[in-house]
Design an enzyme around this catalytic site. Sequence first.
Site, mmCIF file in Angstrom:
data_model
loop_
_atom_site.group_PDB
_atom_site.id
_atom_site.type_symbol
_atom_site.label_atom_id
_atom_site.label_comp_id
_atom_site.label_asym_id
_atom_site.label_seq_id
_atom_site.Cartn_x
_atom_site.Cartn_y
_atom_site.Cartn_z
ATOM 1 N N ARG A 168 0.825 -1.208 0.000
ATOM 2 C CA ARG A 168 0.000 0.000 0.000
ATOM 3 C C ARG A 168 0.862 1.261 0.000
ATOM 4 O O ARG A 168 0.376 2.338 -0.293
ATOM 5 C CB ARG A 168 -0.921 0.003 1.221
ATOM 6 C CG ARG A 168 -1.980 -1.083 1.182
ATOM 7 C CD ARG A 168 -2.795 -1.073 2.453
ATOM 8 N NE ARG A 168 -3.479 0.192 2.639
ATOM 9 C CZ ARG A 168 -4.708 0.450 2.215
ATOM 10 N NH1 ARG A 168 -5.393 -0.486 1.600
ATOM 11 N NH2 ARG A 168 -5.264 1.617 2.416
ATOM 12 N N ASN A 184 -5.356 5.885 10.435
ATOM 13 C CA ASN A 184 -5.299 6.184 9.002
ATOM 14 C C ASN A 184 -6.269 7.322 8.741
ATOM 15 O O ASN A 184 -7.357 7.339 9.325
ATOM 16 C CB ASN A 184 -5.768 4.985 8.166
ATOM 17 C CG ASN A 184 -4.789 3.843 8.175
ATOM 18 O OD1 ASN A 184 -3.689 3.973 8.705
ATOM 19 N ND2 ASN A 184 -5.191 2.719 7.610
#
Length: 607
Positions: A27, A99
């Site tokens: 990612r 996040n």
Amino acid sequence: MCGIVGYLGRQDAAPLVLEGLARLEHRGYDSAGVAVLGRTGLKLAKQSGRVRDLADSLPKRFAGTVGIGHTRWATHGPATDANAHPHVDEAGKVAVVHNGILDNSAALRAALTDAGVTLSSDTDTEVLAHLVARSASDTLEGKVRDALAAVVGTYGLAVVHADFPDRIVVARNGSPLIIGVGDKEMFVASDLAAIVRHTTTVAMLDDGELATVTAGGFTTMRHSDLSATGKSASEVDVDASAYDAGDHESFMHKEMLEQPVTARAALRGRLDERFGTAHLGGLDMDARDLRAVRRVKILGCGSAYYVGQMGAALIEELARIPADAEAASEFRYRDPVIEPDTLYVAVSQSGETIDTLLAVQEVRRKGGRCVGLVNVVGSAIARECDGGIYLHAGPEVAVASTKALTNMFLGFALLALQLGRVRDLSIADGKRLIAGLERLPEQIAEVLAGESDLVEVAQTLAGAESLFFIGRVRGYPVAREGAQKFKEISYRHAEAYQTSELKHGPLALISPDVPTVALVPADELAERNVAALHEISARSGPLVVVTHEGVDLGEVDARRIVVPRNEPELDPILLTIPLQLLAYHAAQHLGLDIDKPRNLAKSVTVE
Ligand code: AGP
């Protein structure tokens, strides 16, 4: 971008959390960290660099059966050890991984500083740890609720607290958070890839939800008032091997070679041979709705934008509706006029790209209808849209999109067919396209089978500092995608141009050091394209030409790559496949990390 993993159970948490973090490396990240709750309270290890470096430098005494970890892609502050997550409060009792982005973090940092708190990082996330620690609530859920009440922004987060050692509290607002149920053990993660080897029984939090996770199970609630939402876990249909590169040197290679199979999956059950049309139930639009569409606007970023341009051409050709694609990252900033009879189509592999998500929200806020072409089921963009077409490409791990992109093209072909058949597209043309779509997977396999023939030419291209990709009309978005793939993973300057624009400027750069990859399908523009090749050749520009059998290149000195012909409208995807292989083998020749190109992330979840 950033990744979250957490574990509670009977096993030592740190190795499981680190393993999960390693599974999220694709990612994109620049630092990593882990916190565990053990008999002696909270322990923390975090640093810039790779997960394996963190694993190697973990202190000897780092035991604990509850743990959370994070991979960070720097946004607020550089990629330093201090800015890595987890972030802790001053007493070292609370640890938070997060996040997303907190929009009011500057004001909160100032308020905390005024209150005498010493902040030890430049991040927005750190405020959460202090806010949780300062809450007067006597439960961890209450403390997290109080902290979240103060913040504005997006988050998927996990919190542990030394005074509540039996639990992890997680919450979501705009950034995915999954709870995995094991056998007397539980997992949390921002992405299924992190935990799929341990469990496929999962619950996905919705925006506005918070959950308490203990080794015995989980309870979900609204984070505004902690009222129960009663979510339960269910089995997801996913093959864990999809997250393994297997015998391939990289995920990108595996995913390129999967394309014949994944292309079939995109078409399965959606072609109606009898009526020469497509069935797309997920669109939730009947014939009257489809006929009412007067314009199509496609929104996506990067490769999704370029394949959107291929899709717009398909829709315009087959349905004769004006269609265009626009970079979703720019869309909302120009205060777009949203038309009620325009069909907006958001296209995204991850379903998480923030720019595309915000574009969808802009459309819907202004009353427009937006459907999604999305790969990840249940992702934020899929949920935000009014309906859509899932791509069925399976998990795509490599940053460079290949199989998902191919299925995006197929999704557009199906949509164009359906829009066309409720208008003037004849049944004969509908059947012609269906036959073409059915041939495509085999033809993709044929192009991939020629991989070894492309290695040498890719290696030659890798030697150039700068190169052009050119094409016209249907071929131009293919050129853009080819240049994108090449620059992403080989770090060579690759620029796409319309072949017709060459002599209006870029021809000045053509020289023996600047190769051109030209797309010359056997269509009505072939002759014009070949004329441009002569102009390049006359200036000693090296040429690689992706073309069809029978196209006469005359005296042009070029390396030919021949792809099979399909129906002209469907040719773009077959022209795209060799460009994937060229980029791949150029990057491999240069010894680069193909699956994790520098500075890039698989899901771009921040603006
Ligand atoms: C593709 O190779 C790129 N990594 C990138 O351009 C990507 O297509 C873009 O960021 C959009 O991602 P999405 O499809 O997940 O929305």
